[in-house]
Design an enzyme around this catalytic site. Structure first.
Site, PDB file in Angstrom:
ATOM      1  N   TYR A  48      -0.215  -0.821   9.190  1.00  0.00           N
ATOM      2  CA  TYR A  48      -0.804  -1.985   8.071  1.00  0.00           C
ATOM      3  C   TYR A  48      -2.334  -2.176   8.594  1.00  0.00           C
ATOM      4  O   TYR A  48      -1.974  -1.868   7.418  1.00  0.00           O
ATOM      5  CB  TYR A  48       0.479  -3.178   8.464  1.00  0.00           C
ATOM      6  CG  TYR A  48       0.004  -3.929   6.818  1.00  0.00           C
ATOM      7  CD1 TYR A  48       0.391  -3.975   6.001  1.00  0.00           C
ATOM      8  CD2 TYR A  48      -0.988  -5.605   7.290  1.00  0.00           C
ATOM      9  CE1 TYR A  48       0.869  -4.775   4.652  1.00  0.00           C
ATOM     10  CE2 TYR A  48      -1.246  -6.089   6.581  1.00  0.00           C
ATOM     11  CZ  TYR A  48      -0.500  -5.850   5.473  1.00  0.00           C
ATOM     12  OH  TYR A  48      -0.759  -7.627   4.087  1.00  0.00           O
ATOM     13  N   VAL A  78       6.276   3.919  -5.944  1.00  0.00           N
ATOM     14  CA  VAL A  78       4.657   4.631  -6.022  1.00  0.00           C
ATOM     15  C   VAL A  78       4.497   5.243  -4.982  1.00  0.00           C
ATOM     16  O   VAL A  78       2.976   6.414  -4.730  1.00  0.00           O
ATOM     17  CB  VAL A  78       3.298   3.147  -5.302  1.00  0.00           C
ATOM     18  CG1 VAL A  78       4.650   1.700  -6.353  1.00  0.00           C
ATOM     19  CG2 VAL A  78       4.203   2.353  -3.637  1.00  0.00           C
TER      20      VAL A  78
END
Length: 255
Positions: free
Chosen positions: A157, A63
């Site tokens: 994150y 991705v």
């Protein structure tokens, strides 16, 4: 069968959440294009989907690589003839450190590239097909970690998931006139795969107790509970919802 004969692309379909998304979407009638960087993780996704009477094709896709994403989405479109649903699920903290001082530039880009860049590239690649058919559902997987501070994951994150939330709203604004709904779910901790189990097990008992006590429902989520919200957003039941972030975290964070 709210999604009968729709075609759903799921990234990161070999992980715990991705697999549940595949099976739940198929259970509602969708055909599945399952993608993952490790295609071997998809071996038992195919029979699980076909057992539900739906078609399933698997694709090795990175991705974070534009060429890989573009080629895969072209292949999926040529195979199925249309793409109706995209679930941008690929992501995670990818086994990078939580402590800021231990995070390298490589760690930073690894997490941002898969989570945020990957969501952007996959959405960019499929939206051309959705614009042609004047309909489509894009569902991004954000996180409670992008909503509020979390002791489970680190700053890359949190930054990536916060970015996904902003990206969701911006794409909803841009693609709404074409009949495309763009929304996101923000899960809390879900013990849906080995990576998340490892993260949970790294916490001491006091940290686990603190997390559970901060959740009004008093427990962690199941993958199925996340998947049912994805189904809702992918269906016509959510036809007038776009740019929304649905917090599926048992009440730990309330927006």
């Amino acid at each position: 069968m709210r999604l009968k004969d729709k075609v759903a692309v799921i990234t990161g379909a070999g992980g715990g959440l991705g697999r549940e998304f595949a099976f739940t979407l198929a259970g509602e009638g969708a055909h599945i294009a399952a993608t993952d960087l490790d295609i071997d993780l998809l071996d038992d996704v195919v029979p699980g989907v076909k057992k539900l009477g739906r078609e399933c094709k698997t694709y090795k896709m990175d991705v974070s690589n534009k060429a890989s994403v573009t080629e895969t989405m072209v292949d999926i479109y040529n195979t199925f003839g249309h793409i109706d649903i995209l679930v941008n699920n690929a992501g995670g903290s990818l086994y990078t450190p939580k402590i800021t001082e231990e995070i390298t530039e490589e760690h930073w880009y690894k997490v941002l590239d898969v989570n945020l860049k990957g969501t952007f590239l996959c959405s960019q690649a499929v939206v051309q097909y959705m614009i042609k058919q004047k309909s489509g559902k894009i569902i991004n997987v954000a996180s409670i970690g992008g909503r509020t501070a979390s002791i489970v994951t680190g700053v890359p994150y949190a930054s990536a998931k916060g970015g996904i939330i902003s990206l969701t709203r911006r794409m909803a604004l841009e693609f709404g006139p074409y009949g495309i709904n763009v929304n996101a779910i923000a899960p809390g901790t879900v013990l849906s795969g080995q990576r998340m189990i490892n993260l949970w097990n790294e916490l001491n008992e006091e940290q686990k107790k603190a997390i559970l006590s901060s959740i009004p429902l008093g427990r962690l989520s199941t993958a199925r509970e996340q998947a049912t919200v994805v189904i809702f957003l992918a269906s016509d039941d959510a036809s007038y919802i776009t740019g929304a972030i649905i917090d599926v975290n048992g009440g730990r964070f309330m927006s």
